[in-house]
Structures are given as structure tokens and as C-alpha cells.
Design a protein around this motif. Structure first.
Motif, mmCIF file in Angstrom:
data_model
loop_
_atom_site.group_PDB
_atom_site.id
_atom_site.type_symbol
_atom_site.label_atom_id
_atom_site.label_comp_id
_atom_site.label_asym_id
_atom_site.label_seq_id
_atom_site.Cartn_x
_atom_site.Cartn_y
_atom_site.Cartn_z
ATOM 1 N N ASP A 169 0.309 -10.295 -0.425
ATOM 2 C CA ASP A 169 -0.888 -10.305 -1.270
ATOM 3 C C ASP A 169 -1.187 -8.918 -1.851
ATOM 4 N N SER A 170 -0.154 -8.274 -2.377
ATOM 5 C CA SER A 170 -0.299 -6.962 -3.020
ATOM 6 C C SER A 170 -0.810 -5.892 -2.066
ATOM 7 N N ARG A 171 -0.453 -6.049 -0.806
ATOM 8 C CA ARG A 171 -0.781 -5.047 0.205
ATOM 9 C C ARG A 171 0.474 -4.751 1.032
ATOM 10 N N GLY A 207 6.950 -2.410 -4.522
ATOM 11 C CA GLY A 207 6.771 -2.884 -5.893
ATOM 12 C C GLY A 207 5.629 -2.221 -6.628
ATOM 13 N N ALA A 208 5.221 -1.047 -6.187
ATOM 14 C CA ALA A 208 4.143 -0.336 -6.879
ATOM 15 C C ALA A 208 4.611 0.123 -8.259
ATOM 16 N N SER A 267 -2.664 3.587 -5.772
ATOM 17 C CA SER A 267 -1.834 2.737 -6.614
ATOM 18 C C SER A 267 -2.683 1.743 -7.398
ATOM 19 N N MET A 268 -2.261 1.501 -8.628
ATOM 20 C CA MET A 268 -3.004 0.555 -9.452
ATOM 21 C C MET A 268 -2.761 -0.889 -9.033
ATOM 22 N N ASN A 269 -1.641 -1.166 -8.330
ATOM 23 C CA ASN A 269 -1.338 -2.576 -8.037
ATOM 24 C C ASN A 269 -1.035 -2.875 -6.574
#
Length: 606
Positions: A258-260, A296-297, A518-520
Motif C-alpha cells: 500500500d505504497s509503504r 518504487g519511489a 518521498s512523493m509516492n
């Protein structure tokens, strides 16, 4: 050493009982798959590396050695392998190939103990990764084959749980050490994962630069040096009960959801044991955006064009050029003549270059003098700018157009060839004057240049620095010049052609917190040379002292993430004032506090 069966025995070089004069080199594991032993003798063969293995089944063993011929056609790094005093016939490192398994022959071994010895023949960077013995004739896998190695070494298939922490910091340079020390003193359980045997990164005793930019009490405390040149960081972190340090551990993966980032996996360079560390917040201080590659940043790379951000120092067209790596060295005059072997494989890189100025005098002291030999046919090049004629350490730089992630070993080796070739030229061109000249020290760990940079919620630019842009989320300050490196010409590609040193108004400027996460990837922050900046801006923010300030801000933000159960972006949205107060308290701590006492004025704010 461990074995899957009596017929297959894998001996990893880094597990040797006694390295002798060899050095374990683990810095290129991402490229070639494993740490290895390096015979770094600067032209003088080093003493044997030895170990003992157990032979459970007698018989005729086929022997392979994984080695590298690092200058094909010349074979400067050759060595032999002896088993129970019998030297196998091949000279390894002389097959004109990159890392590969070289067949060493067949030898009869009885049950019991067997002694292995690596014997260096040249002193010029012979390298041995592993030795494989088998009663079967089938050769080992061509590649590094981590699963195969793990099986033969008897290691677990999956990483071992090494604990859950409040914060995990990757990279133990000055920047990472600052992040860990600040986090620990704020009461957080923090783990540091560092891939070298010494802390400090480019300031470590292995390299020796001094931190520039904004330093302050915490950075000064970390960067003070012992008599041997090692910085104080390890002593300080060992004294902190909240800090756990994993030295010689290379991060090779990250688990995300989940983007973490949920956890990171790291491998012990000595044992090969893989561990997993979990945390709520991760801070990347590697300088390489390592966690970004595995999570994947979003990242940035190379030079932005002038049109993208209106930067005066940017090139007209975007490209992938970046700052290269540097190898430092030091020479001295001995009391009697010192021979140096012919090095045609080195002089083909150095050509006729014969200027050994720009030495690292000792850790923390750069830009030292050195001998210069002038050819009778020398003609001064009028195109060389005056600035480039000084004895500056960083002029020895290479790799600006190469991939720093996959060609790091080649970049280091090219610089070694340039240094050895230049040294040979000086001694050859003025043999009487420099008969006693010898190499005192040549680093085998290069000072890191520029890698990928993270993309945060804001990208800092040259104009922001020049104009002192006011940011609502300014958390720390940086200072220093724009320091842009331009690669050398075709003849001397290991020397900078030009060095832009633009001191602007010499006043400090603000770093917005949005450049530090990080933006994402929601729980990933960064500090150091890979924060969210353009190439030009990064030439200023990259200084280690400046990165230490980023680290302090991220440590304060990590504390607030835990305190409020939020993310770095959540801290920006809701707790910015508190973040500023904590960061300011740490950066302005007085000397007594900076010398290891907990920061009472910070704790009062928590």
C-alpha cells in the motif's frame, strides 16, 4: 565454509579464517553478487590469505575459483591457490574474462582437514570471490547464484527477523550517523544498516573527506577523529541504548504494501546471513536512493535542462551526466630507492600524465601537494583554466557518463589504473629525483559521486538557493557554493576538465521539509545528496554537513510520526510548527549537550 553434501564444498573468500594481506571488498555486491577478497598491495604482493575446511569424503576433487581478470590482455591481478601445500597450476585472474569460475584442476584429498592458501603474485588487485570443490565434474553456476550459495552454506531460505524498530536508517555516513544519533536521543528505537566496516561514508577513514556546509554541534561531535583517522560516530552510537547498528550489512531488497515500506532485507557481508528489519518509518541516507530502487519511489537522474527550471547553471539540453567517483591517494619519499614494476596496463590510461598533486594528506586534510615530473617535450595547454592547475584532490574523478549502480567497480578500477600509471610516469620521467618515491596509501573505496535523487513534494532549484526563497516548511538551513564537476577530455578522462565553484552570496538558505520525504512512498524520508533537488541545486545541498542537517530534520519528523501515528506528509500538513521547534533545538544545542548528554530542551517539547 559449509557444504550441502560431501561431494560439494563452497568456500566463500570472505569467510577465510585469516585474510593475511588481502582485504574484504563488499562494495560491489549489487553488481557482481558477492563480497570478495582483494590483494590491494600497490604493486607489492600481499601476504597469503588462509583457511581450513573439512573433507568428509576422500576422493579426487574438481576445483573452481571465481575470479576476475580486471584488465584483460594484461592480467595485473594474478594469484594462485594452494591446497594442503600443493599449488594448483593455473594463475587465476588471467583469463581475459570478467567475474567467472575458472577451473583449477583436480586434486586428491583425504578425509580430515584441508588448508587453503591464496597467494598473491603481483600486489595489483587480484580478486577472489569463492572456491568450489566437488567430486563431480559439473562446474558451478555461471552467475553469483545466491540461492545456490545459500543452500551450500546452510543458510535459511528467507531472511531472519532482526527486530521491529521505530525508525530504520539505511547508510551510515555522516548523514546517517546524524539521523540515528538524533533519533536515539529523541527516545526512538532506531536501527542503522550500513554496508561498510567503518562509519562516515565519504568522511570515513577509508576515504577521508571532511564535512562541508552547515555542520553544527551534532555533526562536529560525530566527525571528530581518533588518532587513526576514524570518526567518533561508532563510539557515540554504541553508547546509545536506543540505537542498534548493523555494520557490514548490504540492503538488497524491501518489502512494500500500500505504497509503504514494511521492512528491508540486508545481507551480512561476512556470513551471508540475511536479516529483515521492520519499522514504521524509514530514512534513506545511503546517498544512492537505495530504498527508492527497491520500493518504487519516484527518482530524478542526471542534469535537467535550462528550460525545465530556468536555472542559469543548467545545460541547454537534459542529459544523464552526473558527478563521478574519486579515488584518493598519498605518496611519500622513502629513505632508500623503491622500485615500481612496469605497468603498461596503467599507463595506457594515464598516458603521459605525470602530476601527482591533489593528494589526501591524511583523513580530513585534502588538496595536498605531490611530485610533478615535466617531460622535455611538454607544451603547456593554454585552454586549461587557472583554477584547474591547482593541487585539488577531487580532480581525480571518473564515471560521469557511466551507470553508477552497475559500473562502480569499473569506475574504481579505471581510477586505480590512472593513479598507478601517473605514479609510474613520475618515477620514469625523473628517475634520479624520484628514485625513493613510493605509494604510501591508495584508497580502494572510492568517494561516492552522484546517483539517483528522490522526488519529493517539492524539488529545490538553483533559483530557490540564489533567491533565498521563503518556504512555510523550512526546517533547516544549508550553505556553501554550487560545486559542479565537468568530465575530462578524451586524453585524460580521469581528470576533471572544469570545476564550477560559484559561491553566490555566501549566505545560508532554507531547506523545505517537502524535499525530505518521498512523493509516492508514504513512510520514506531521505537526507543527504539524494534529497529532492535538481542536479544544480544538489551540487550545493550535497555537502556532508548540509546532509547532516537534513538528517536532523528527518529524525525529528520520524519522532512526530510515531507520536501522532502519522506519515511525513501528515507531519507537514498538521505538525509543522512542532517539527521546526524540535529541529531547531537539535541544531542549536550547546556544546555540553552535543557531547553526549540528552537534549533536555528538546524533551521538554515532546
Amino acid at each position: 565454509m559449509s557444504q550441502k553434501s560431501s561431494a560439494d564444498i563452497l568456500v566463500e573468500a570472505e569467510e577465510f579464517d585469516n585474510y593475511g594481506g588481502w582485504i574484504m571488498d563488499s562494495q560491489f555486491e549489487h553488481e557482481m553478487g558477492s563480497p570478495y577478497l582483494l590483494a590491494h598491495g600497490n604493486g607489492r604482493p600481499v601476504s597469503d590469505a588462509t583457511t581450513t575446511i573439512s573433507i568428509a569424503e576422500a576422493g579426487w576433487y574438481h576445483v573452481w575459483v571465481r575470479a576476475k581478470d580486471w584488465v584483460p590482455g594484461h592480467h595485473p591481478g594474478r594469484f594462485t591457490l594452494a591446497i594442503n601445500e600443493t599449488t594448483l597450476n593455473p594463475e587465476f585472474g588471467a583469463n581475459d574474462r570478467n567475474w567467472s569460475w575458472e577451473f583449477g584442476g583436480i586434486i586428491k584429498l583425504p578425509t580430515g582437514k584441508a588448508r587453503l592458501s591464496l597467494h598473491d603474485l603481483t600486489g595489483f588487485c587480484g580478486r577472489c570471490d569463492a572456491i568450489f570443490l566437488s567430486l563431480n565434474a559439473k562446474p558451478p553456476p555461471d552467475e553469483a547464484a545466491p540461492e545456490w550459495r545459500r543452500s551450500l552454506r546452510g543458510l535459511p531460505d528467507k531472511p531472519v527477523d532482526a527486530g521491529t524498530f521505530d525508525v530504520v536508517v539505511v547508510g551510515g555516513g555522516v548523514v546517517g550517523s546524524a539521523a540515528v544519533l538524533a533519533s536515539a536521543r529523541l527516545g526512538e528505537r532506531v536501527a542503522l544498516v550500513h554496508n561498510r566496516p567503518y562509519l562516515g561514508g565519504n568522511a570515513s577513514v577509508e576515504i577521508g573527506l571532511r564535512p562541508r556546509g552547515v555542520t553544527g554541534p551534532l555533526i562536529d561531535e560525530i566527525s571528530e577523529r581518533h588518532a587513526n583517522g576514524d570518526i567518533y560516530a561508532k563510539n557515540l552510537l554504541d553508547a546509545e541504548p536506543n540505537a542498534t547498528v548493523f555494520m557490514d550489512h548490504n540492503v538488497y531488497d524491501a518489502v512494500t504494501a500500500d505504497s509503504r515500506i514494511v521492512s528491508v532485507d540486508a545481507r551480512d557481508a561476512h556470513s551471508g546471513l540475511e536479516i529483515r528489519l521492520s519499522a514504521e518509518v524509514f530514512i534513506d541516507c545511503s546517498g544512492k536512493s537505495i530504498l527508492g530502487l527497491y520500493s518504487g519511489a519516484e527518482t530524478l537522474f542526471g542534469q535537467e535542462s535550462k528550460a525545465e527550471y530556468g536555472e542559469g547553471l543548467a545545460p541547454a539540453q537534459r542529459d544523464d551526466m552526473h558527478h563521478g567517483n574519486t579515488v584518493f591517494f598519498r605518496t611519500r619519499m622513502a629513505e632508500s630507492p623503491v622500485p615500481f614494476p612496469a605497468v603498461p596496463w596503467a599507463t595506457e590510461v594515464a598516458k603521459d600524465f605525470s602530476d601527482l598533486r591533489g593528494q589526501l594528506t591524511k583523513p580530513g586534510i585534502e588538496n595536498g601537494p605531490g611530485p610533478v615530473a615535466v617531460s622535455p617535450n611538454h607544451v603547456s595547454d593554454p585552454s586549461i583554466r587557472r583554477r584547474m592547475k591547482g593541487p585539488l584532490t577531487h580532480f581525480w574523478e571518473y564515471g560521469q557518463w557511466l551507470d553508477p549502480y552497475t559500473q562502480g567497480e569499473h569506475i574504481r578500477d579505471h581510477l586505480l589504473r590512472a593513479i598507478y600509471g601517473t605514479f609510474s610516469n613520475v618515477k620514469t620521467m625523473e628517475p634520479e629525483t624520484y628514485a625513493n618515491l613510493e605509494l604510501d596509501w591508495v584508497a580502494y573505496v572510492p568517494a561516492q559521486g552522484e546517483f539517483r535523487r528522490y522526488k519529493g513534494d517539492y524539488i529545490l532549484t538553483e533559483n530557490d538557493i540564489r533567491n533565498h526563497t521563503k518556504f512555510p516548511d523550512a526546517v533547516v538551513q544549508n550553505e556553501g557554493a554550487f560545486c559542479l564537476h565537468y568530465p575530462g577530455n578524451d586524453k585524460y578522462d580521469f581528470r576533471l576538465k572544469y570545476w564550477e565553484w560559484d559561491e553566490r552570496d555566501r549566505k545560508p538558505y532554507d531547506i523545505p521539509f517537502r524535499c525530505l520525504y518521498s512523493m509516492n512512498i508514504a513512510n520514506l524520508m531521505m537526507a543527504g545528496k539524494h534529497i529532492s533537488v535538481t542536479h544544480v541545486a544538489g551540487s550545493n545541498t550535497k555537502f556532508m554537513g548540509n546532509g547532516g542537517q537534513h538528517a536532523i530534520a528527518t529524525a525529528a519528523a520520524a519522532h512526530l510520526c510515531k507520536k501522532y501515528g502519522t506519515t511525513p506528509r501528515g507531519v507537514y500538513d498538521d505538525y509543522l510548527s512542532e517539527l521546526k521547534d524540535i529541529a531547531a533545538s537539535i541544531t542549536s544545542a550547546n556544546d555540553d549537550e552535543a557531547n553526549g548528554r540528552h537534549l533536555d530542551n528538546i524533551k521538554s517539547k515532546l
